[in-house]
Structures are given as C-alpha cells and as structure tokens.
Design a protein around this motif. Structure first.
Motif, PDB file in Angstrom:
ATOM      1  N   VAL A 148      24.167  -4.063   7.258  1.00  0.00           N
ATOM      2  CA  VAL A 148      25.460  -4.738   7.266  1.00  0.00           C
ATOM      3  C   VAL A 148      26.073  -4.630   8.660  1.00  0.00           C
ATOM      4  N   ILE A 149      26.440  -5.781   9.222  1.00  0.00           N
ATOM      5  CA  ILE A 149      27.042  -5.831  10.556  1.00  0.00           C
ATOM      6  C   ILE A 149      28.418  -6.461  10.444  1.00  0.00           C
ATOM      7  N   LEU A 150      29.421  -5.791  10.960  1.00  0.00           N
ATOM      8  CA  LEU A 150      30.794  -6.291  10.955  1.00  0.00           C
ATOM      9  C   LEU A 150      31.158  -6.761  12.360  1.00  0.00           C
ATOM     10  N   ILE A 151      31.679  -7.974  12.470  1.00  0.00           N
ATOM     11  CA  ILE A 151      32.071  -8.531  13.771  1.00  0.00           C
ATOM     12  C   ILE A 151      33.589  -8.596  13.868  1.00  0.00           C
ATOM     13  N   ASN A 152      34.091  -8.075  14.975  1.00  0.00           N
ATOM     14  CA  ASN A 152      35.538  -8.096  15.256  1.00  0.00           C
ATOM     15  C   ASN A 152      36.356  -7.432  14.168  1.00  0.00           C
ATOM     16  N   ARG A 153      35.861  -6.327  13.678  1.00  0.00           N
ATOM     17  CA  ARG A 153      36.611  -5.510  12.724  1.00  0.00           C
ATOM     18  C   ARG A 153      36.929  -4.201  13.430  1.00  0.00           C
ATOM     19  N   ASP A 154      38.178  -3.904  13.649  1.00  0.00           N
ATOM     20  CA  ASP A 154      38.540  -2.654  14.306  1.00  0.00           C
ATOM     21  C   ASP A 154      38.373  -1.459  13.373  1.00  0.00           C
ATOM     22  N   CYS A 160      27.636   0.930   8.577  1.00  0.00           N
ATOM     23  CA  CYS A 160      27.614  -0.428   9.132  1.00  0.00           C
ATOM     24  C   CYS A 160      27.455  -0.389  10.653  1.00  0.00           C
ATOM     25  N   ASP A 161      26.934  -1.478  11.188  1.00  0.00           N
ATOM     26  CA  ASP A 161      26.988  -1.713  12.628  1.00  0.00           C
ATOM     27  C   ASP A 161      28.247  -2.508  12.923  1.00  0.00           C
ATOM     28  N   ASN A 162      28.906  -2.195  14.024  1.00  0.00           N
ATOM     29  CA  ASN A 162      30.138  -2.872  14.417  1.00  0.00           C
ATOM     30  C   ASN A 162      29.980  -3.495  15.798  1.00  0.00           C
ATOM     31  N   VAL A 163      30.340  -4.774  15.893  1.00  0.00           N
ATOM     32  CA  VAL A 163      30.296  -5.497  17.160  1.00  0.00           C
ATOM     33  C   VAL A 163      31.646  -6.169  17.341  1.00  0.00           C
ATOM     34  N   GLY A 164      32.267  -5.981  18.493  1.00  0.00           N
ATOM     35  CA  GLY A 164      33.585  -6.576  18.678  1.00  0.00           C
ATOM     36  C   GLY A 164      33.976  -6.675  20.131  1.00  0.00           C
ATOM     37  N   VAL A 165      35.249  -6.998  20.350  1.00  0.00           N
ATOM     38  CA  VAL A 165      35.794  -7.095  21.701  1.00  0.00           C
ATOM     39  C   VAL A 165      36.889  -6.051  21.865  1.00  0.00           C
ATOM     40  N   GLU A 295      38.731 -14.604  27.121  1.00  0.00           N
ATOM     41  CA  GLU A 295      37.530 -15.192  26.523  1.00  0.00           C
ATOM     42  C   GLU A 295      36.672 -14.142  25.837  1.00  0.00           C
ATOM     43  N   GLN A 296      36.333 -14.407  24.576  1.00  0.00           N
ATOM     44  CA  GLN A 296      35.365 -13.566  23.890  1.00  0.00           C
ATOM     45  C   GLN A 296      33.955 -13.990  24.326  1.00  0.00           C
ATOM     46  N   PRO A 297      33.097 -13.051  24.736  1.00  0.00           N
ATOM     47  CA  PRO A 297      31.726 -13.410  25.142  1.00  0.00           C
ATOM     48  C   PRO A 297      30.851 -13.662  23.912  1.00  0.00           C
ATOM     49  N   LEU A 298      31.057 -14.794  23.261  1.00  0.00           N
ATOM     50  CA  LEU A 298      30.438 -15.061  21.964  1.00  0.00           C
ATOM     51  C   LEU A 298      28.917 -15.066  22.023  1.00  0.00           C
ATOM     52  N   ASP A 299      28.344 -15.647  23.070  1.00  0.00           N
ATOM     53  CA  ASP A 299      26.883 -15.687  23.169  1.00  0.00           C
ATOM     54  C   ASP A 299      26.292 -14.295  23.320  1.00  0.00           C
ATOM     55  N   ARG A 300      26.952 -13.470  24.125  1.00  0.00           N
ATOM     56  CA  ARG A 300      26.461 -12.096  24.287  1.00  0.00           C
ATOM     57  C   ARG A 300      26.606 -11.305  22.997  1.00  0.00           C
ATOM     58  N   MET A 301      27.691 -11.534  22.283  1.00  0.00           N
ATOM     59  CA  MET A 301      27.880 -10.848  21.004  1.00  0.00           C
ATOM     60  C   MET A 301      26.820 -11.281  19.995  1.00  0.00           C
ATOM     61  N   ALA A 323      29.752   1.796  17.653  1.00  0.00           N
ATOM     62  CA  ALA A 323      30.243   0.421  17.752  1.00  0.00           C
ATOM     63  C   ALA A 323      30.033  -0.096  19.174  1.00  0.00           C
ATOM     64  N   VAL A 324      29.633  -1.349  19.279  1.00  0.00           N
ATOM     65  CA  VAL A 324      29.443  -1.987  20.583  1.00  0.00           C
ATOM     66  C   VAL A 324      30.637  -2.901  20.835  1.00  0.00           C
ATOM     67  N   VAL A 325      31.363  -2.618  21.895  1.00  0.00           N
ATOM     68  CA  VAL A 325      32.594  -3.352  22.198  1.00  0.00           C
ATOM     69  C   VAL A 325      32.415  -4.089  23.518  1.00  0.00           C
TER      70      VAL A 325
END
Length: 341
Positions: A148-154, A160-165, A295-301, A323-325
C-alpha cells in the motif's frame, strides 16, 4: 484471417483441438523459453491466428501474483490529479503492470470501499491518491500480501509507503514571498475538502506566521475549485478588513480568487493584491493569470512509486520504509510583487 465467430473468448483448448496438439503444447508455444518443436509451434500459431486467440496473461498471473496495481483516486478531472494519474498509468504500464483506476470520493468510507475492491481483484498493490483509508483496513490489505502506497498524505499508517511533497517548505516560502512584497494583511485560503495535504499547507503557513509574530486570517472555501475561489473572494472583499496578500492551498482556488478580486472588485494584481498558489497547473501560466506558485514534481513522484513496486525491498524485515518527500519548486510569475512597493 479468422474463420470462426464466437460470443465468448477463444480458449487454449480450442486452439489445441484445431491444431491437433495437446493443451500443454499450446501453453509451451506461448511460454518464453519452453521446449516445443518447430512443427508443433507452426500448427499452434496458425490455429491461434485463425481463431483470434490471445494468451490470458491475467489467468496465468493469478496462480501466483496478479501484477495488478489499483489506483484509488477522487476528483480525477482536476488538473493536478489528472496529470499525476496520467504519469502513473503510463509508467506502470511501461513497467508491465496492469493498472485499475478506482474513481471514488475522498472520504474514509468511500476510500475503504475501494480498497476492499482491490482485495477482490487480488491486486498486488494499491496506490492511494485521494483520502486516507482506515488503519484497520490497511492492515487487512497488508495481511493479504498487498503493498500500500499513500501519496500526499501527511499522516503515516504503519506498513505503508509514503510519497509526498514538502508542504512545510512551500508554506514558509509562500509567507516569505508575501512579506517581501510588503503585504501587511496576510491570510490563507483553504478548502472544505480537508485532505491531509491541504490541511498541512494551511497549518504550516499559520505556524510560520506565528513564528514571526504575525496573526494571519484563515478563510475556508468550498471544494478546491475555481468557483470556490471566486466565492471566498466575494466574501472577503465585501467587508472593510481586506487582505492584501493571500496564499491559496491549490492553484484552482487561487485562480478563482484572482478572478473574483479583479472582475468583481476591480483590484489590480499584484499592485493591490498579491496571490500565491500551489500545484503549478497549466492554467497558472496562462497570460491572463501568471500565478506565482509551487510545482509538485509529479513525474519524479510517479517514477518513485514505480520503483517501490518493481525494485526489491532493501529495508529490514518488518520495518516500514521512510517516507520519501520531494521538494516543491517555486515558480515565480507576476501575481506577487518582487519587493515592497
């Protein structure tokens, strides 16, 4: 050319019967590296082409792993969500993954129902782009072998894996830009959507201001849309205590706020009002807006999500990866004065 008509799919058994070979010979023909004679291969290929047969990769994969990645997303028509979904689906398909998009609402119950569907699909992984599922349901998915990967969840859910800005960085920089422009009545326009990332941008902006001894206004609009931005501008500029510097937690809110201020109250931007947004959607760069934003780096995310799903897990057994931010990039345009007037 096909010489049969059917209302159901063509099976390997039908190909075997037409070619006069065994069912296993058909399977070996379409399995890389399997042993099969040239004559048998020729018969099978000819029969398959005549019948319009295609290998059922899904049926093969369900014996072990499904290779399915489910994407849970709401508000798919919003520019930033659509851009992220586009990048994710293209990259996942290039990596050989089967992508299933579950269009849902962002509330916990709707996301929960979508996550349960992923279990029925026997998905290998679920990527949550919108909302946050309950921790108990996430644990059920993990117990069933899902990633399970959560995107832009603080918020963080165990396993879970977390990826965000970095929302805190953007909020601090937004405040700096407005203060440098000489704004004295500063506030933040947020959304009733109350997603974790939008809440984080609001909270970090207020905290940054308080850290500098400033009191800022917090104005909640409706959904994170252009219309909501217009409506909150109508409320704010119809009274005496008006802001001269505003951070909007999304670009759509910022563009609506800008239109409301200019077209209904005759304000000039950035002379009378400075505005900062977040997302850097395409419309932000249009000549009629020229919105300063992040700008969110959407392609890199999206690329990192694919890495999480395809590369071996190097983290110790039983431990969740950090978490990768990603750092949002400031995009300077003309909606903020470069310095105090």
């Amino acid at each position: 050319m096909r010489d049969v008509h059917q209302t159901s799919f063509v099976s390997a058994k039908m190909v075997a019967e037409r070619a006069g070979v065994s069912r296993s010979a058909v399977s070996r023909t379409f399995t890389d590296g399997a042993s099969v004679s040239d004559e048998t291969r020729r018969k099978v290929i000819e029969a398959a082409e005549a019948l319009g047969y295609h290998v059922n990769h899904l049926a093969r994969q369900l014996r072990e792993r499904s290779n399915i990645v489910c994407l849970i997303v709401s508000d798919v028509t919003t520019p930033v969500r659509a851009a992220l979904l586009d990048s994710l689906t293209r990259r996942l398909q290039a990596a050989g993954k089967i992508t299933v998009v579950l269009n849902t609402e962002s509330d916990e119950a709707s996301v929960g129902r979508a996550l349960r569907l992923t279990l029925h699909y026997r998905a290998d992984a679920t990527v949550v782009l919108s909302g946050t599922p309950s921790s108990s349901l996430v644990q059920t998915a993990l117990a069933n072998g899902q990633q399970v990967i959560l995107i832009n969840r603080d918020d963080r859910l165990s396993g879970c894996d977390n990826v965000g800005v970095d929302n805190a960085l953007a909020a601090r920089e937004a405040l700096f830009l407005l203060r440098r422009a000489g704004c004295r009545h500063i506030g933040v326009v947020t959304s009733s959507a109350r997603t974790p990332s939008l809440i984080a941008r609001e909270r970090h902006f207020v905290e940054a201001a308080e850290g500098e001894g400033l009191s800022v206004g917090v104005w909640e609009a409706g959904p994170a849309s252009h219309r909501s931005g217009v409506e909150v501008a109508r409320r704010l500029f119809a009274r005496s205590n008006q802001p001269d510097g505003v951070f909007c937690v999304t670009d759509l809110l910022a563009l609506g706020f800008m239109d409301g201020a200019r077209h209904e109250f005759g304000l000039k931007i950035p002379e009378d009002l400075c505005i900062v947004g977040f997302d850097n959607i395409e419309q932000s760069g249009w000549e009629s807006y020229q919105l300063t934003t992040f700008e969110q780096p959407l392609d890199r995310m999206a690329g990192h999500v694919v890495e999480l799903l395809t590369l071996p897990d190097q983290s110790p057994s039983g431990q969740t990866r950090e978490a990768v931010v990603f750092e949002p990039a400031p995009i300077w345009r003309r909606s903020v004065r470069p310095q105090s007037a």
